[in-house]
Scaffold this active site. Structure first.
Site, PDB file in Angstrom:
ATOM      1  N   SER A 180       0.719  -1.301   0.075  1.00 34.61           N
ATOM      2  CA  SER A 180      -0.106   0.009  -0.163  1.00 34.61           C
ATOM      3  C   SER A 180       0.820   1.433  -0.158  1.00 34.61           C
ATOM      4  O   SER A 180       0.681   2.272  -0.867  1.00 34.61           O
ATOM      5  CB  SER A 180      -1.081   0.071   1.264  1.00 34.61           C
ATOM      6  OG  SER A 180      -0.209  -0.224   2.442  1.00 34.61           O
ATOM      7  N   HIS A 203      -2.520  -8.430   2.025  1.00 36.53           N
ATOM      8  CA  HIS A 203      -2.028  -7.617   2.828  1.00 36.53           C
ATOM      9  C   HIS A 203      -3.098  -7.216   3.852  1.00 36.53           C
ATOM     10  O   HIS A 203      -3.317  -8.078   4.656  1.00 36.53           O
ATOM     11  CB  HIS A 203      -1.824  -6.242   1.728  1.00 36.53           C
ATOM     12  CG  HIS A 203      -0.949  -5.064   2.194  1.00 36.53           C
ATOM     13  ND1 HIS A 203      -0.329  -5.047   3.324  1.00 36.53           N
ATOM     14  CD2 HIS A 203      -0.917  -4.130   1.726  1.00 36.53           C
ATOM     15  CE1 HIS A 203       0.185  -3.569   3.539  1.00 36.53           C
ATOM     16  NE2 HIS A 203      -0.240  -3.142   2.451  1.00 36.53           N
ATOM     17  N   HIS A 240       5.376 -13.350   6.921  1.00 36.28           N
ATOM     18  CA  HIS A 240       5.755 -11.633   6.462  1.00 36.28           C
ATOM     19  C   HIS A 240       6.839 -11.733   5.307  1.00 36.28           C
ATOM     20  O   HIS A 240       7.733 -12.515   5.402  1.00 36.28           O
ATOM     21  CB  HIS A 240       6.070 -11.026   7.725  1.00 36.28           C
ATOM     22  CG  HIS A 240       5.956  -9.521   7.517  1.00 36.28           C
ATOM     23  ND1 HIS A 240       6.985  -8.606   7.060  1.00 36.28           N
ATOM     24  CD2 HIS A 240       5.053  -8.837   7.804  1.00 36.28           C
ATOM     25  CE1 HIS A 240       6.458  -7.784   7.047  1.00 36.28           C
ATOM     26  NE2 HIS A 240       5.347  -7.462   7.382  1.00 36.28           N
ATOM     27  N   ARG A 257       3.973  -5.927  16.409  1.00 33.35           N
ATOM     28  CA  ARG A 257       2.406  -5.401  16.706  1.00 33.35           C
ATOM     29  C   ARG A 257       1.679  -6.579  17.210  1.00 33.35           C
ATOM     30  O   ARG A 257       0.654  -5.780  17.907  1.00 33.35           O
ATOM     31  CB  ARG A 257       2.047  -4.892  15.172  1.00 33.35           C
ATOM     32  CG  ARG A 257       2.963  -3.624  14.720  1.00 33.35           C
ATOM     33  CD  ARG A 257       2.940  -3.249  13.292  1.00 33.35           C
ATOM     34  NE  ARG A 257       3.075  -4.576  12.287  1.00 33.35           N
ATOM     35  CZ  ARG A 257       2.562  -4.353  11.023  1.00 33.35           C
ATOM     36  NH1 ARG A 257       2.281  -3.220  10.479  1.00 33.35           N
ATOM     37  NH2 ARG A 257       3.049  -5.209  10.440  1.00 33.35           N
ATOM     38  N   ASP A 293      -2.076  -8.936  11.661  1.00 33.61           N
ATOM     39  CA  ASP A 293      -3.190  -9.241  11.075  1.00 33.61           C
ATOM     40  C   ASP A 293      -3.969 -10.305  11.911  1.00 33.61           C
ATOM     41  O   ASP A 293      -5.173 -10.945  12.015  1.00 33.61           O
ATOM     42  CB  ASP A 293      -3.707  -9.546   9.847  1.00 33.61           C
ATOM     43  CG  ASP A 293      -3.225  -8.239   8.847  1.00 33.61           C
ATOM     44  OD1 ASP A 293      -3.686  -6.929   9.442  1.00 33.61           O
ATOM     45  OD2 ASP A 293      -2.608  -8.168   7.977  1.00 33.61           O
TER      46      ASP A 293
HETATM   47  N1  NMX Z   1       0.311 -19.791   4.783  1.00 33.42           N
HETATM   48  C1  NMX Z   1       0.723 -20.566   3.815  1.00 33.42           C
HETATM   49  N2  NMX Z   1       1.758 -20.542   2.911  1.00 33.42           N
HETATM   50  C2  NMX Z   1       2.437 -19.473   3.182  1.00 33.42           C
HETATM   51  C3  NMX Z   1       2.164 -18.362   4.413  1.00 33.42           C
HETATM   52  C4  NMX Z   1       1.071 -18.791   5.098  1.00 33.42           C
HETATM   53  N3  NMX Z   1       0.736 -17.913   6.017  1.00 33.42           N
HETATM   54  N4  NMX Z   1       3.310 -17.439   4.414  1.00 33.42           N
HETATM   55  C5  NMX Z   1       3.997 -18.041   3.331  1.00 33.42           C
HETATM   56  N5  NMX Z   1       3.351 -19.081   2.623  1.00 33.42           N
HETATM   57  C6  NMX Z   1       4.042 -19.677   1.262  1.00 33.42           C
HETATM   58  C7  NMX Z   1       3.942 -18.780   0.171  1.00 33.42           C
HETATM   59  O1  NMX Z   1       2.700 -18.595  -0.484  1.00 33.42           O
HETATM   60  C8  NMX Z   1       5.012 -19.149  -0.615  1.00 33.42           C
HETATM   61  O2  NMX Z   1       4.474 -20.022  -1.389  1.00 33.42           O
HETATM   62  P1  NMX Z   1       4.870 -20.686  -3.083  1.00 33.42           P
HETATM   63  O3  NMX Z   1       6.351 -20.365  -3.044  1.00 33.42           O
HETATM   64  O4  NMX Z   1       4.149 -21.952  -3.162  1.00 33.42           O
HETATM   65  O5  NMX Z   1       4.191 -19.366  -3.731  1.00 33.42           O
HETATM   66  C9  NMX Z   1       5.990 -19.613   0.455  1.00 33.42           C
HETATM   67  O6  NMX Z   1       5.354 -19.743   1.442  1.00 33.42           O
HETATM   68  C10 NMX Z   1       7.183 -18.687   0.560  1.00 33.42           C
HETATM   69  O7  NMX Z   1       6.537 -17.393   0.853  1.00 33.42           O
HETATM   70  P2  NMX Z   1       7.345 -16.357   1.841  1.00 33.42           P
HETATM   71  O8  NMX Z   1       8.679 -15.976   0.927  1.00 33.42           O
HETATM   72  O9  NMX Z   1       7.482 -16.863   3.103  1.00 33.42           O
HETATM   73  O10 NMX Z   1       6.231 -15.035   1.959  1.00 33.42           O
HETATM   74  P3  NMX Z   1       6.304 -13.840   0.939  1.00 33.42           P
HETATM   75  O11 NMX Z   1       7.256 -12.905   1.552  1.00 33.42           O
HETATM   76  O12 NMX Z   1       6.092 -14.323  -0.548  1.00 33.42           O
HETATM   77  O13 NMX Z   1       4.662 -13.393   1.297  1.00 33.42           O
HETATM   78  C11 NMX Z   1       2.892 -12.914   2.808  1.00 33.42           C
HETATM   79  C12 NMX Z   1       4.258 -12.635   2.508  1.00 33.42           C
HETATM   80  C13 NMX Z   1       2.449 -12.087   3.930  1.00 33.42           C
HETATM   81  C14 NMX Z   1       2.000 -12.436   1.483  1.00 33.42           C
HETATM   82  C15 NMX Z   1       2.700 -14.318   3.144  1.00 33.42           C
HETATM   83  O14 NMX Z   1       3.296 -14.931   4.310  1.00 33.42           O
HETATM   84  C16 NMX Z   1       1.169 -14.708   3.135  1.00 33.42           C
HETATM   85  O15 NMX Z   1       0.566 -14.847   2.128  1.00 33.42           O
HETATM   86  N6  NMX Z   1       0.785 -14.845   4.545  1.00 33.42           N
HETATM   87  C17 NMX Z   1      -0.714 -14.872   4.827  1.00 33.42           C
HETATM   88  C18 NMX Z   1      -1.441 -13.615   4.509  1.00 33.42           C
HETATM   89  C19 NMX Z   1      -1.226 -12.444   5.513  1.00 33.42           C
HETATM   90  O16 NMX Z   1      -1.266 -12.644   6.719  1.00 33.42           O
HETATM   91  N7  NMX Z   1      -1.189 -10.903   5.005  1.00 33.42           N
HETATM   92  C20 NMX Z   1      -0.776 -10.093   5.990  1.00 33.42           C
HETATM   93  C21 NMX Z   1       0.648  -9.635   5.853  1.00 33.42           C
HETATM   94  C22 NMX Z   1       0.867  -8.409   6.887  1.00 33.42           C
HETATM   95  N8  NMX Z   1       0.003  -7.285   6.646  1.00 33.42           N
HETATM   96  O17 NMX Z   1      -0.522  -6.670   7.058  1.00 33.42           O
HETATM   97  O18 NMX Z   1       0.009  -7.121   5.358  1.00 33.42           O
HETATM   98  C1  MLT Z   2       2.515  -3.723   6.400  1.00 37.28           C
HETATM   99  O1  MLT Z   2       2.013  -3.386   7.822  1.00 37.28           O
HETATM  100  O2  MLT Z   2       2.347  -3.200   5.481  1.00 37.28           O
HETATM  101  C2  MLT Z   2       2.239  -5.103   6.386  1.00 37.28           C
HETATM  102  O3  MLT Z   2       3.018  -5.798   7.576  1.00 37.28           O
HETATM  103  C3  MLT Z   2       3.099  -5.579   5.172  1.00 37.28           C
HETATM  104  C4  MLT Z   2       4.623  -5.411   4.932  1.00 37.28           C
HETATM  105  O4  MLT Z   2       5.242  -4.559   5.751  1.00 37.28           O
HETATM  106  O5  MLT Z   2       4.899  -5.723   3.734  1.00 37.28           O
END
Ligand code: NMX
Ligand code: MLT
Length: 429
Positions: free
Chosen positions: A233, A263, A309, A318, A366
């Site tokens: 964002s 996100h 993350h 947080r 979250d």
């Molecule tokens: N559950 C299942 N699989 C996961 C998760 C999870 N919570 N987190 C990461 N992975 C998987 C990810 O999908 C990826 O799989 P593939 O290679 O098959 O595509 C693999 O693990 C490696 O990903 P990472 O490098 O660990 O994570 P990345 O930096 O790409 O993504 C998020 C970060 C936050 C997008 C990811 O951890 C996620 O999807 N989490 C769940 C959604 C979430 O909680 N989002 C909120 C983040 C905070 N916010 O406020 O924005």
């Molecule tokens: C945020 O607060 O923006 C989330 O934790 C996602 C991020 O930092 O990538």
């Protein structure tokens, strides 16, 4: 707003001196490199931006200026905005000045009230919120001055600041109106001039008169305000603003990025996830049941919301701050109890899932934030990301003010094709 402006100017001058030195002494020094994996993998870990409002340490979490969360979590959102923009907390008189300005500018124009009431009720509250910000775009002082040819480049930041304070002042009333008119189907509650910005938001939502609800809203606004420059964002908002699209365009764009389930929407998804657990196993699921449920979700190809993350490699501080609040104010909430049990179960599963591919098996903000809002009576999950968005707009605004003050150019990285990359790899062999 003289004192605030002067302090922002001091910050810009100081950072500007550092930048001038770096560009003079080290214009071509290489400080990083890029791998194929990064180019193809969402630029993860690629150092490609400078953002001076805040910094995320992978092991210690969010820092604003030199302050870590325990050092600023008890502050007011207004103080945090001051910190983001100036690098220092305001004195009493400086804070009073900013609070007064926010109060003066809090009233919504009549056309916005009409707009809010006429929004199609089926829209997601984030869509409504983003549209309302966009609908205010004609108010941009920056845009008016720019179009009139009245602005020197060195003055851009001043009008960004003007727009920022105008916009931030109105967000509580906009968000509360969306909540009451479209989700509760009730009339809005009037702004109360005697209250600070965050307490007004709590008051205008009108869901809970307890003092600790206002305290939760304040904490919520403080913890979500900024998370350095590369999150979806903030980065989106900054890119849009770098084209000199005004702050209303940039904020609306940033909010649209926040509305994605990976996100900011994850807070709403987390509550649905917990409710699904309670519907299936009752309000006190065992850790064995949770273990099986989480594995089922993963086997079905779904992510576990609230975990993982892109930058953090520990439990999000947080999350910890909210957990401490929950332990103090609502330790017996079944939702909070399930959040705690998931915290016990999920990291152990994610650590080995997909051969240890998940970079961070621990919870992010979250995983818990919505639980507390729910406990205090905000039962419409769809509203949780709006709460995140109100707060994150502090970061959008501060980042854009700083960037324009520091004369950062339009953001435009170079992209390449598969062919370009494969040719480059061949040459590298
Ligand atoms: N559950 C299942 N699989 C996961 C998760 C999870 N919570 N987190 C990461 N992975 C998987 C990810 O999908 C990826 O799989 P593939 O290679 O098959 O595509 C693999 O693990 C490696 O990903 P990472 O490098 O660990 O994570 P990345 O930096 O790409 O993504 C998020 C970060 C936050 C997008 C990811 O951890 C996620 O999807 N989490 C769940 C959604 C979430 O909680 N989002 C909120 C983040 C905070 N916010 O406020 O924005
Ligand atoms: C945020 O607060 O923006 C989330 O934790 C996602 C991020 O930092 O990538």
């Amino acid at each position: 707003m003289e004192q605030f402006k002067n302090n922002v100017k001091k910050r810009i001058d100081y950072l500007g001196m550092e930048i001038a030195w770096m560009l003079r002494e080290h214009p071509n020094t290489v400080v990083g490199e890029v791998s194929v994996k990064q180019l193809l993998g969402g630029m993860r870990g690629l150092t490609a931006l400078v953002c001076n409002t805040s910094y995320v340490d992978p092991y210690r979490g969010l820092f604003i200026s030199d302050y870590a969360i325990p050092e600023f979590e008890d502050k007011l959102p207004e103080e945090i905005f001051y910190l983001l923009c100036t690098g220092k907390f305001p004195s009493e008189t400086e804070l009073a000045e900013l609070r007064e300005e926010l109060g003066f500018r809090a009233e919504l124009p009549d056309y916005l009230w009409t707009f809010i009431r006429q929004l199609p009720p089926h829209l997601h509250p984030m869509t409504m919120f983003s549209l309302c910000v966009l609908a205010l775009e004609g108010e941009s002082v920056f845009k008016q001055k720019y179009e009139a040819g009245e602005l020197a480049k060195s003055e851009y930041w001043e009008y960004m600041l003007e727009d920022a304070v105008n916009l931030l002042a109105k967000l509580p009333a906009i968000a509360a109106a969306i909540y009451r008119i479209h989700l509760l189907r009730e009339e809005p509650i009037d702004y109360r001039p005697s209250l600070d910005w965050g307490s007004n938001l709590a008051h205008m939502l009108g869901v809970n008169p307890e003092l600790s609800f206002a305290e939760l809203v304040r904490l919520y606004m403080v913890l979500h305000c900024d998370h350095e420059g590369g999150n979806v964002s903030a980065f989106t908002s900054r890119v849009v603003n770098s084209a000199l699209s005004n702050l209303y365009y940039a904020t609306s764009a940033g909010l649209n990025g926040l509305a994605g389930p990976l996100h900011g929407l994850a807070n709403q998804v987390c509550l649905r996830f917990i409710r699904g657990i309670h519907e299936r196993f009752g309000e006190s699921p065992s850790t064995d049941q949770l273990d099986a449920f989480v594995r089922e979700e993963l086997d079905a190809g779904r992510v576990i919301p609230g975990y993982g993350h892109a930058v953090l490699r520990v439990t999000d501080p947080r999350f910890t701050a909210f957990m401490e609040f929950g332990n103090r104010h609502c330790p017996n909430s079944p939702y909070l109890q399930t959040v705690k049990k998931l915290y016990y179960v999920v990291p152990n599963i994610l650590k080995t899932y997909k051969g240890g591919k998940v970079a961070n098996p621990y919870p992010n903000v979250d995983a818990i934030s919505g639980t507390l809002l729910y406990q205090y009576g905000i039962s419409h999950f769809d509203f949780y990301t709006v709460m995140f968005g109100i707060s994150r707009t502090f970061g959008f605004c501060a980042q854009s003010i700083m960037a324009l003050g520091l004369n950062q150019p339009i953001i435009r990285p170079k992209s390449v094709t598969n062919k370009w990359l494969m040719d480059a790899l061949e040459r590298a062999e």
